[in-house]
Design a protein around this motif. Structure first.
Motif, mmCIF file in Angstrom:
data_model
loop_
_atom_site.group_PDB
_atom_site.id
_atom_site.type_symbol
_atom_site.label_atom_id
_atom_site.label_comp_id
_atom_site.label_asym_id
_atom_site.label_seq_id
_atom_site.Cartn_x
_atom_site.Cartn_y
_atom_site.Cartn_z
ATOM 1 N N VAL A 116 -15.888 15.019 -12.360
ATOM 2 C CA VAL A 116 -14.804 14.386 -11.591
ATOM 3 C C VAL A 116 -13.803 13.667 -12.491
ATOM 4 C CG1 VAL A 116 -16.131 14.199 -9.468
ATOM 5 C CG2 VAL A 116 -16.274 12.379 -11.169
ATOM 6 N N SER A 117 -14.178 13.351 -13.729
ATOM 7 C CA SER A 117 -13.228 12.715 -14.658
ATOM 8 C C SER A 117 -13.798 12.778 -16.069
ATOM 9 C CB SER A 117 -12.960 11.253 -14.271
ATOM 10 O OG SER A 117 -14.111 10.457 -14.467
ATOM 11 N N TYR A 118 -12.946 12.561 -17.045
ATOM 12 C CA TYR A 118 -13.409 12.485 -18.432
ATOM 13 C C TYR A 118 -12.464 11.600 -19.231
ATOM 14 C CZ TYR A 118 -9.806 15.957 -19.618
ATOM 15 O OH TYR A 118 -8.619 16.616 -19.793
ATOM 16 N N THR A 119 -12.983 10.973 -20.282
ATOM 17 C CA THR A 119 -12.201 10.112 -21.176
ATOM 18 C C THR A 119 -12.618 10.391 -22.616
ATOM 19 O OG1 THR A 119 -13.816 8.302 -21.008
ATOM 20 C CG2 THR A 119 -11.954 8.265 -19.472
ATOM 21 N N THR A 120 -11.736 10.026 -23.547
ATOM 22 C CA THR A 120 -12.043 10.146 -24.974
ATOM 23 C C THR A 120 -11.856 8.796 -25.655
ATOM 24 O OG1 THR A 120 -9.781 10.762 -25.558
ATOM 25 C CG2 THR A 120 -11.307 12.550 -25.031
ATOM 26 N N ASP A 121 -12.625 8.567 -26.689
ATOM 27 C CA ASP A 121 -12.511 7.345 -27.499
ATOM 28 C C ASP A 121 -12.540 7.743 -28.981
ATOM 29 O OD1 ASP A 121 -14.524 4.350 -28.050
ATOM 30 O OD2 ASP A 121 -12.381 4.742 -28.386
ATOM 31 N N PRO A 122 -11.445 7.594 -29.711
ATOM 32 C CA PRO A 122 -10.164 7.017 -29.268
ATOM 33 C C PRO A 122 -9.431 7.930 -28.306
ATOM 34 C CG PRO A 122 -9.942 7.906 -31.468
ATOM 35 C CD PRO A 122 -11.407 7.998 -31.131
ATOM 36 N N GLU A 123 -8.402 7.343 -27.645
ATOM 37 C CA GLU A 123 -7.665 8.106 -26.649
ATOM 38 C C GLU A 123 -6.902 9.270 -27.270
ATOM 39 O OE1 GLU A 123 -5.118 5.681 -24.327
ATOM 40 O OE2 GLU A 123 -4.323 7.319 -23.132
ATOM 41 N N THR A 124 -6.341 9.025 -28.467
ATOM 42 C CA THR A 124 -5.624 10.089 -29.187
ATOM 43 C C THR A 124 -6.561 10.729 -30.194
ATOM 44 O OG1 THR A 124 -3.527 8.905 -28.940
ATOM 45 C CG2 THR A 124 -3.633 10.626 -30.627
ATOM 46 N N ILE A 125 -6.677 12.048 -30.152
ATOM 47 C CA ILE A 125 -7.579 12.790 -31.032
ATOM 48 C C ILE A 125 -6.773 13.428 -32.149
ATOM 49 C CG2 ILE A 125 -9.305 14.619 -31.155
ATOM 50 C CD1 ILE A 125 -9.691 14.266 -28.116
ATOM 51 N N TYR A 126 -7.174 13.154 -33.404
ATOM 52 C CA TYR A 126 -6.514 13.749 -34.569
ATOM 53 C C TYR A 126 -7.456 14.758 -35.217
ATOM 54 C CZ TYR A 126 -2.939 10.113 -34.327
ATOM 55 O OH TYR A 126 -1.910 9.290 -33.926
ATOM 56 N N SER A 127 -6.869 15.838 -35.732
ATOM 57 C CA SER A 127 -7.675 16.840 -36.416
ATOM 58 C C SER A 127 -8.328 16.218 -37.644
ATOM 59 C CB SER A 127 -6.794 18.025 -36.831
ATOM 60 O OG SER A 127 -5.835 17.629 -37.790
ATOM 61 N N GLY A 128 -9.602 16.593 -37.851
ATOM 62 C CA GLY A 128 -10.356 16.041 -38.969
ATOM 63 C C GLY A 128 -11.074 14.746 -38.631
ATOM 64 N N GLU A 129 -10.889 14.222 -37.402
ATOM 65 C CA GLU A 129 -11.487 12.942 -37.015
ATOM 66 C C GLU A 129 -12.553 13.148 -35.938
ATOM 67 O OE1 GLU A 129 -10.822 10.109 -38.509
ATOM 68 O OE2 GLU A 129 -9.297 11.008 -39.803
ATOM 69 N N SER A 130 -13.509 12.207 -35.892
ATOM 70 C CA SER A 130 -14.564 12.226 -34.876
ATOM 71 C C SER A 130 -14.110 11.439 -33.652
ATOM 72 C CB SER A 130 -15.853 11.625 -35.441
ATOM 73 O OG SER A 130 -16.308 12.366 -36.559
ATOM 74 N N PHE A 131 -14.698 11.769 -32.492
ATOM 75 C CA PHE A 131 -14.344 11.054 -31.266
ATOM 76 C C PHE A 131 -15.491 11.206 -30.269
ATOM 77 C CE2 PHE A 131 -12.998 15.384 -30.707
ATOM 78 C CZ PHE A 131 -13.258 15.696 -29.377
ATOM 79 N N ASP A 132 -15.494 10.352 -29.255
ATOM 80 C CA ASP A 132 -16.482 10.405 -28.182
ATOM 81 C C ASP A 132 -15.837 10.986 -26.930
ATOM 82 O OD1 ASP A 132 -18.080 7.212 -29.014
ATOM 83 O OD2 ASP A 132 -18.314 9.233 -29.853
#
Length: 607
Positions: A340-356
């Motif tokens: 029903v929804s999804y979020t990322t942390d950090p909000e902006t995703i950069y190539s080469g970087e990790s995120f949740d």
């Protein structure tokens, strides 16, 4: 004897009177010669019917036209304004001409040409009565230009010299005036920021060859081919990505998901272009008969700005699964598990970087629970992967009716991710309390940005003995070490007593490209001055970046002479010397006095 003395005295007085009259004439003649003016009665005078000393000669010439990216040549056929310069006694010298390029950022965006040179000033030869000259300017129409007609103003500075028989040459006056021509831009540039508010892409009624494309038809479980004619009804489009919108509803997605990513790319489409895409799908065995819509989502850059279009195509299911008449809620009905929804942390995703990535799941059933739910992500190759030591799957032990649960996945955007978006397919397998198997598949789209990496090299400042108000040339090499283009590269300066002759605008800088910012600064005070060069730019989303480079200058205590006017040496005519006249007069008096003295002495018998 007394009579002779009186006679000599009278004679001496007459001689002195004659000498005074002679000297008076000598001085009068000299003053009259020195006070002669160059203005001779009847001499030509400037009658300023128009402040333009030079005018555009060919008033019927056609305006220059071109498309963004075209190189055009502006010709200025110039002629002396004979109403302003009435005769051959006048010469126009020190003529300079330059286009009036705006310096404010908001006005630069409306300037139709790319600014490439540090200076556009051109110097011309002297012009006289009845003379003509042609001045050419080569420009490249900017991709940021919008369709329309643009007035281009040129600033002319000159000096009117008047010939004179006495003084040879003499400056009459300095003049400054403007000349205007027009340029027609026939199309909107690819970065003109003109967009179609309703979406630039849609389904064409016919293929690019003019043939009508029928909706495909098939039975449940069969494979069909779908031809999709896409037409561009907007501006110039680049970086086009088109993907079908996958849904867990059979009425919205009547197919079985067989591949990781159904997205297709189109590098560029001009206005009015038609491109046909082809897809092959397998119709779900569970689909019912009837016409079923397939929704598509397209992202692109229209004239340099991000845009999005949503459109639909249809297929006909000739023979689908028979609809069974069942009670409203069967004892062993299968509940649906949905994202029903999804979020990322950090909000902006950069190539080469990790995120949740956090997904929120919901059991949509009002009376059935879900247990043993396994969640598996399918990630696009060369775009995403699980972070080191992490998994691309998760588990939900139990989820009651209409309840929600969240699961977080630790992922990494790969450095090889060059697409602006990446689609993740989420497969969900679960059980009901009666061990009935249930499956659901959903897709989510993530935006991946490239990190802006601008490297500013050490500035080169030319001129170690610069003076006050003397232009100082500066070169700053700038390199784009990132994988995405940066926009609106500009260089300014800050510092007390320091200013730029003209702010540098470098436009856009492509990945792995290098640009040398060449400009001039001026200091209005002497001594050791400190300041900063300010390098500013924007990424594709308009987020501004700024770098400051400090510098020091040693300014000498002297004024900048500017451009000097070299005049011909004026040799004065030979004139009667006042000193010679005075000396001659005194000598004459002495001679007369000596003669008188001699006569008197002789008359007294002393000689």
């Amino acid at each position: 004897m007394n009579l002779n003395k009186k006679k000599w005295a009278r004679t001496l007085a007459v001689l002195v009177f004659i000498l005074m009259i002679t000297l008076n004439f000598i001085y009068a003649d000299d003053n009259e010669t020195s006070n002669k003016k160059s203005n001779i009665p009847g001499q030509d005078k400037i009658e300023t019917s128009d402040k333009k000393a030079i005018i555009i000669a060919d008033t019927g010439a056609k305006a220059v036209s071109g498309k963004p990216g075209d190189k055009v040549r502006i010709e200025l056929p110039l002629a002396v304004n004979r109403e302003y310069i009435p005769s051959l006694n006048y010469v126009i010298r020190n003529i300079t001409i330059e286009p009036m390029i705006p310096t404010e950022r908001s006005e630069i965006e409306d300037w139709p040409f790319k600014i490439k040179n540090a200076s556009y000033i051109k110097k011309m030869k002297d012009m006289t009565y009845n003379s003509r000259a042609d001045v050419f300017y080569d420009f490249e129409i900017s991709e940021t230009a919008q369709k329309g007609t643009y007035p281009i103003t040129f600033l002319v500075n000159a000096t009117i010299w008047r010939k004179d028989d006495i003084n040879k040459t003499q400056i009459k006056e300095d003049v400054e005036f403007e000349l205007m021509v027009y340029v027609n831009v026939t199309d909107d540039g690819s970065e003109s920021k003109i967009i179609n508010e309703l979406g630039a892409l849609s389904i064409a009624t016919v293929d690019k060859d003019g043939s009508i494309i029928p909706a495909p038809s098939g039975n449940a479980g069969e494979r069909i081919k779908l031809k999709l004619p896409i037409i561009n009804t907007g501006g110039t489009l680049t970086d086009i990505n088109i993907s079908p919108v996958i849904s867990n509803s059979l009425d919205e997605w009547p197919f079985i998901v067989e591949v990781i990513n159904y997205g297709k790319k189109i590098p560029k489409m001009n206005p009015g272009d038609v491109t046909t895409l082809e897809y092959e799908f397998r119709i779900s065995p569970e689909i019912t008969s009837g016409a079923k819509p397939i929704n598509f989502r397209a992202t692109y850059k229209e004239n340099g700005m991000m845009g999005e279009s949503l459109f639909s195509a249809y297929i006909n299911v000739a023979k689908g699964k028979a609809e069974e008449k069942e009670p409203e809620e069967l004892p062993d009905s299968i509940p649906k598990l949905m994202i029903v929804s999804y979020t990322t942390d950090p909000e902006t995703i950069y190539s080469g970087e990790s995120f949740d990535l956090t997904l929120e799941f919901k059991n949509t059933s009002k009376n059935k629970s879900i247990k043993n739910a396994g969640i598996v992500l399918t990630l696009a190759e060369e775009e995403l992967m699980p972070d080191i030591g992490e998994s691309d799957s998760a588990y939900i032990d139990y989820l009651g009716p209409e309840k929600t649960a969240t699961r977080t996945f630790k992922l990494k955007a790969l450095p090889t991710a060059i697409n602006p978006t990446s689609t993740i397919v989420v497969d969900m397998n679960y059980e009901t309390p009666k061990i009935t198997q249930g499956t659901q598949t959903q897709g989510i789209v993530l935006e991946i940005k490239q990190e802006v990496n601008i490297f500013v090299e050490e500035p080169t400042i030319y001129g170690s003995d610069s003076g006050i108000n003397e232009p100082i040339a500066v070169t700053i090499p700038i390199v784009n070490k990132g994988k995405s283009k940066v926009l609106n590269l500009q260089v300014d300066v800050e510092g007390e007593g320091i200013s730029m002759v003209e702010r540098f605008y470098g436009g856009d800088l492509l990945p792995a490209a290098k640009n040398s910012a060449d400009f001039q600064i001026i200091c209005d005070r002497a001594g050791e001055l400190e300041g900063n060069f300010i390098i500013s730019y924007e990424d594709i989303d308009g987020i501004e970046g700024i770098q400051k480079v400090p510098f020091k200058l040693e300014i000498q205590d002297k004024d900048y002479s500017g451009s000097e006017v070299v005049q011909d040496e004026i040799k004065p005519k030979k004139k009667k010397s006042k000193a010679l006249a005075v000396t001659g007069g005194v000598g004459l008096l002495a001679a007369i006095g000596g003669g008188v003295y001699y006569v008197l002495r002789k008359s007294r018998g002393k000689i």
